[in-house]
Write a protein that holds these residues in place. Sequence first.
Motif, PDB file in Angstrom:
ATOM      1  N   LEU A 190      83.693  54.731  41.236  1.00  0.00           N
ATOM      2  CA  LEU A 190      83.942  53.315  41.007  1.00  0.00           C
ATOM      3  C   LEU A 190      83.776  52.549  42.324  1.00  0.00           C
ATOM      4  N   GLN A 191      84.225  53.184  43.405  1.00  0.00           N
ATOM      5  CA  GLN A 191      84.144  52.548  44.717  1.00  0.00           C
ATOM      6  C   GLN A 191      82.720  52.081  45.013  1.00  0.00           C
ATOM      7  N   GLY A 192      81.724  52.890  44.598  1.00  0.00           N
ATOM      8  CA  GLY A 192      80.337  52.556  44.869  1.00  0.00           C
ATOM      9  C   GLY A 192      79.844  51.324  44.114  1.00  0.00           C
ATOM     10  N   LEU A 193      80.613  50.898  43.111  1.00  0.00           N
ATOM     11  CA  LEU A 193      80.242  49.707  42.339  1.00  0.00           C
ATOM     12  C   LEU A 193      80.924  48.449  42.863  1.00  0.00           C
ATOM     13  N   ASP A 194      81.835  48.634  43.806  1.00  0.00           N
ATOM     14  CA  ASP A 194      82.707  47.545  44.259  1.00  0.00           C
ATOM     15  C   ASP A 194      82.003  46.673  45.300  1.00  0.00           C
ATOM     16  N   ASN A 195      81.874  45.411  45.014  1.00  0.00           N
ATOM     17  CA  ASN A 195      81.295  44.492  46.000  1.00  0.00           C
ATOM     18  C   ASN A 195      82.343  43.683  46.752  1.00  0.00           C
ATOM     19  N   ASP A 196      83.587  43.796  46.331  1.00  0.00           N
ATOM     20  CA  ASP A 196      84.624  42.900  46.844  1.00  0.00           C
ATOM     21  C   ASP A 196      85.447  43.496  47.976  1.00  0.00           C
ATOM     22  N   GLY A 197      85.299  44.795  48.235  1.00  0.00           N
ATOM     23  CA  GLY A 197      86.217  45.430  49.172  1.00  0.00           C
ATOM     24  C   GLY A 197      87.613  45.510  48.606  1.00  0.00           C
ATOM     25  N   ARG A 198      87.699  45.804  47.281  1.00  0.00           N
ATOM     26  CA  ARG A 198      89.038  45.888  46.687  1.00  0.00           C
ATOM     27  C   ARG A 198      89.372  47.302  46.225  1.00  0.00           C
ATOM     28  N   VAL A 199      88.413  48.219  46.276  1.00  0.00           N
ATOM     29  CA  VAL A 199      88.679  49.586  45.821  1.00  0.00           C
ATOM     30  C   VAL A 199      89.057  50.470  47.003  1.00  0.00           C
ATOM     31  N   ILE A 200      90.165  51.177  46.859  1.00  0.00           N
ATOM     32  CA  ILE A 200      90.576  52.207  47.808  1.00  0.00           C
ATOM     33  C   ILE A 200      90.386  53.542  47.092  1.00  0.00           C
ATOM     34  N   TYR A 201      89.588  54.400  47.692  1.00  0.00           N
ATOM     35  CA  TYR A 201      89.243  55.680  47.071  1.00  0.00           C
ATOM     36  C   TYR A 201      90.133  56.764  47.671  1.00  0.00           C
ATOM     37  N   ILE A 202      90.749  57.577  46.815  1.00  0.00           N
ATOM     38  CA  ILE A 202      91.620  58.662  47.282  1.00  0.00           C
ATOM     39  C   ILE A 202      91.013  60.005  46.901  1.00  0.00           C
ATOM     40  N   GLY A 203      90.912  60.887  47.868  1.00  0.00           N
ATOM     41  CA  GLY A 203      90.410  62.238  47.600  1.00  0.00           C
ATOM     42  C   GLY A 203      91.352  63.281  48.183  1.00  0.00           C
ATOM     43  N   THR A 204      91.188  64.509  47.745  1.00  0.00           N
ATOM     44  CA  THR A 204      92.076  65.582  48.202  1.00  0.00           C
ATOM     45  C   THR A 204      91.288  66.882  48.339  1.00  0.00           C
ATOM     46  N   PHE A 205      91.739  67.766  49.213  1.00  0.00           N
ATOM     47  CA  PHE A 205      91.151  69.088  49.305  1.00  0.00           C
ATOM     48  C   PHE A 205      91.993  70.145  48.583  1.00  0.00           C
ATOM     49  N   SER A 206      93.064  69.692  47.938  1.00  0.00           N
ATOM     50  CA  SER A 206      93.960  70.642  47.268  1.00  0.00           C
ATOM     51  C   SER A 206      93.281  71.348  46.104  1.00  0.00           C
ATOM     52  N   LYS A 207      92.379  70.644  45.422  1.00  0.00           N
ATOM     53  CA  LYS A 207      91.745  71.251  44.244  1.00  0.00           C
ATOM     54  C   LYS A 207      90.527  72.078  44.640  1.00  0.00           C
ATOM     55  N   ALA A 208      89.756  71.572  45.603  1.00  0.00           N
ATOM     56  CA  ALA A 208      88.527  72.279  45.966  1.00  0.00           C
ATOM     57  C   ALA A 208      88.805  73.451  46.901  1.00  0.00           C
ATOM     58  N   MET A 209      89.978  73.432  47.579  1.00  0.00           N
ATOM     59  CA  MET A 209      90.312  74.549  48.479  1.00  0.00           C
ATOM     60  C   MET A 209      91.549  75.257  47.926  1.00  0.00           C
ATOM     61  N   PHE A 210      92.738  74.879  48.404  1.00  0.00           N
ATOM     62  CA  PHE A 210      93.954  75.425  47.813  1.00  0.00           C
ATOM     63  C   PHE A 210      95.077  74.418  48.019  1.00  0.00           C
ATOM     64  N   ALA A 211      96.084  74.508  47.154  1.00  0.00           N
ATOM     65  CA  ALA A 211      97.115  73.467  47.106  1.00  0.00           C
ATOM     66  C   ALA A 211      97.791  73.239  48.462  1.00  0.00           C
ATOM     67  N   GLY A 212      98.137  74.338  49.126  1.00  0.00           N
ATOM     68  CA  GLY A 212      98.934  74.227  50.341  1.00  0.00           C
ATOM     69  C   GLY A 212      98.164  73.747  51.558  1.00  0.00           C
ATOM     70  N   VAL A 213      96.872  73.539  51.455  1.00  0.00           N
ATOM     71  CA  VAL A 213      96.097  73.140  52.639  1.00  0.00           C
ATOM     72  C   VAL A 213      96.541  71.776  53.144  1.00  0.00           C
ATOM     73  N   ARG A 214      97.069  70.980  52.268  1.00  0.00           N
ATOM     74  CA  ARG A 214      97.661  69.686  52.591  1.00  0.00           C
ATOM     75  C   ARG A 214      96.765  68.814  53.468  1.00  0.00           C
ATOM     76  N   MET A 215      95.559  68.582  52.946  1.00  0.00           N
ATOM     77  CA  MET A 215      94.725  67.566  53.567  1.00  0.00           C
ATOM     78  C   MET A 215      94.061  66.739  52.490  1.00  0.00           C
ATOM     79  N   GLY A 216      94.130  65.458  52.690  1.00  0.00           N
ATOM     80  CA  GLY A 216      93.510  64.521  51.780  1.00  0.00           C
ATOM     81  C   GLY A 216      92.989  63.362  52.601  1.00  0.00           C
ATOM     82  N   PHE A 217      92.500  62.346  51.930  1.00  0.00           N
ATOM     83  CA  PHE A 217      91.974  61.207  52.678  1.00  0.00           C
ATOM     84  C   PHE A 217      91.909  59.978  51.799  1.00  0.00           C
ATOM     85  N   LEU A 218      91.824  58.857  52.464  1.00  0.00           N
ATOM     86  CA  LEU A 218      91.574  57.578  51.822  1.00  0.00           C
ATOM     87  C   LEU A 218      90.227  57.076  52.319  1.00  0.00           C
TER      88      LEU A 218
END
Lengths: 498, 498
Positions: B308-336
């Motif tokens: 959705l972020q890629g469709l945003d022209n207004d600078g109103r979308v904040i995208y949240i991602g995590t490495f918990s699913k692609a790696m393992f839960a306890g890795v505790r790294m994510g990003f905005l």
Amino acid sequence: MTDLLLKSLDKQSSHPMQKQIYDIVRFAVLDHTLISGQKLPSSRALASDLKISRITISLAYDRLIAENYLITRAGNGTYVAPTLKQPLGAAPQSIHTQHSMQLSGRGSQLSFLPGGMGHTTGAFVPGVADSQAFPFHIWKRLIARHLSKGNLALSGYANHGGLSQLREAIAGYLKISRSVNCEPAQIIITSGTHQSVDLCARLLADVGDTAIVENPCHWAFPTVFAASGLEVAGGNVNDYGLDLENSYVPPRTKIVVVTPSHHYPTGVVMPLSRRLELLQSARAHNLWVIEDDYDSEFRYDGAPLPSLQGLDNDGRVIYIGTFSKAMFAGVRMGFLVVPSHLSKAFSRASTKLFRPGALHLQAALADFIYEGHFSQHIRKMRGEYSSRQDLLRFSLEKSLGDIVRLSSARAGLHVFAQFSADVNYQSVINESKREGIFLGTPCFVKNIPALENRCFVLGFGGVPLEKIETGVQSLTTAVSRSIDGERSSSSDPSDLGR
Amino acid sequence: MTDLLLKSLDKQSSHPMQKQIYDIVRFAVLDHTLISGQKLPSSRALASDLKISRITISLAYDRLIAENYLITRAGNGTYVAPTLKQPLGAAPQSIHTQHSMQLSGRGSQLSFLPGGMGHTTGAFVPGVADSQAFPFHIWKRLIARHLSKGNLALSGYANHGGLSQLREAIAGYLKISRSVNCEPAQIIITSGTHQSVDLCARLLADVGDTAIVENPCHWAFPTVFAASGLEVAGGNVNDYGLDLENSYVPPRTKIVVVTPSHHYPTGVVMPLSRRLELLQSARAHNLWVIEDDYDSEFRYDGAPLPSLQGLDNDGRVIYIGTFSKAMFAGVRMGFLVVPSHLSKAFSRASTKLFRPGALHLQAALADFIYEGHFSQHIRKMRGEYSSRQDLLRFSLEKSLGDIVRLSSARAGLHVFAQFSADVNYQSVINESKREGIFLGTPCFVKNIPALENRCFVLGFGGVPLEKIETGVQSLTTAVSRSIDGERSSSSDPSDLGR
């Protein structure tokens, strides 16, 4: 459509043709260059016009169909999908001038709250330990031990306040070395003091309540409290530390924070009588007491006084500790010791608010303590830091003794230096920076008559012994230049005097 | 004093005599058994009376003097120091009944807010990845590479939103795989989704503002928002995902949260038209949009829809991602990924609020991505999870097909199962637990007509392929037993009917 692609495709580009076609068509749909319902050329026709493989076109079409930009009608070709009646709209002229989308009030306030220094190494950055001396070879081995498939539970989330081995190791250490009165269930592992303070702010105070911090104090307290909606008031600090009895306690005060073992940053050690008085006063005002015992491992003239927590009969003291000083700043592990009747609430809140993990690190730290590496490292660093503090004090006295007064406690990783009144504070900071010297500045709470333009926090944790004297020389140069600058600007005929 | 020690000392104890004497005298001073000003026997006399070494007594006295419990008068012996006029006081009868010291209102509220499951492994715990399959041998090597003295900057605090290599690696990955429109400066590294949400709550909304979450949603959003003083409202979710246009938007709504790639937990994928509509509606209401793209790596029937972020022209979308699913839960790294005009505010706020570190892990993760291990692991797990989901769906259809309806999207690490109305929800949960099966329950926002007593979230991330069928068998047993129980309790003559 064919024209658009002929114009826009770049056959020399490293981007695959399929992706280029996808992007061009996608944006054309979004900005209504291609209109909803418009029929697209067949992949066969387009391939021939563009002189590229039909399969490339088909794959791009397939993705655009899968993502709803295009639709197919059976046996009847490919069309632009109905999306929005108007195009999504161009971006505003400048997002920076778009005032309708702004930070929250508290978000804006945050930028005015005190924070840490950008620099994390060098003379005399406060608050950092000497990571050069840390036994990374051991730490690495301990982490590797637990980062394997042998114990998969360690790869999950951390519930119940952290790994039980680590909580036991910490409780054992605190009982002996700090006379803290605790069971492992009272230990809550956090990612450091900031998270510990955040948890206290939310569990012990509501929005609009007040927390009293020492004035001056470490910046983490006013900043994290304010970010959680608390009012922050400064308590008076004198030669015996925080004097709560003679400080103004606003209505709705819920928390008082204190660093009794080594006041940050002035270095005052709170004697027993003041500790008892503080607990009585906290009882009278019905306050939670947060004891921040941030550097008690490092006392160079005997054992530190036992913790305030150990004197508490009411279950009102929350003890905060960190491994940032005894290990290295980036290790990011700290803990709370909470009264036993709060342990469940704190461990559940930590799980809900922070969803902690990193149990491999917790297991490694437990081993680090149990196998004696922790106490061995502290012993080693105690000798090292003691020498550095001695040399720093000696050098400062020698070079700047007539205009600087130093804190007296032989403890911790910093020296607190108060300059005489005729030194221009900002100019000393600026001139020091030119010499490559970074000076910590104490965090005073607003509305309190402040000494802030005369005091500096000189950290030596990140400065090897052999660099201390040259650091002080550079500082001395900076101070002299600052004083000379003052004089020459005072002699400026346009100067209107003080 | 001598009597007190004679009575209390335990010569058989493993506690050193010196520590025992210290403790006994210390507590006697604190509770005024020994009165301020009282003279103590000399160490020589005491040693003789107690029949222990004089040096032991002296050392205990020295410590008590150093800690201000005792004082000496030159040539005139040792005295109890003046401390408090009254004793500190006994502990209240029971701390648990002491109502004056309580949690804050928000602290108490927190215990009623939704949270995660206590179990972190087994069939069918949702939200966990398969750590058994994770290449820990590589991860360990990469961490070890950076945990050395070669790069001491990595042992310090993390400023500026995280390590630049990692922010570049993530930006590169997101641009290609998720069509996210971003530069590395827009990436803020966090310790996971909870911290990302916390940062958004504080920077984008004030106390009393509202956040709209999908109903149902992941529990992290209502819990973290409420803990930061936000009101939480549920937006309608239908077969195209969140329908913001037809949801009630309370005054002072500032944030809407959406999982467009794979709605959590129902699995709905939001089509393009709804995405564009959502952005228009958010613009009309002047809302920030938080896009939680928690498991987009795992699509088993083609590429996921672009963000959705890629469709945003207004600078109103904040995208949240995590490495918990692609790696393992306890890795505790994510990003905005924040709009560029917010990147400074977010990175500074993260530094002030969380004082992040763990740069060794960030460096290891950057290498993990750059060296291709990340995409290789995702490819491998995509095949693995796809088989598991197929088998889980097949087994559920076969065993429970007549009373359960499954979500349709072939994506992610869970299947959403809606049972027919005649199944007793709580009884299914309880009977499943008896079979060793843990069922995820969707988090519905209060005051919305809920299906919550019929829906379960079945996670398969932590369940090996060979255990899926037996898991479904156990679940089937539990469901049958629950239905039988219902019938037999319905036939109970005392039953008053539904």
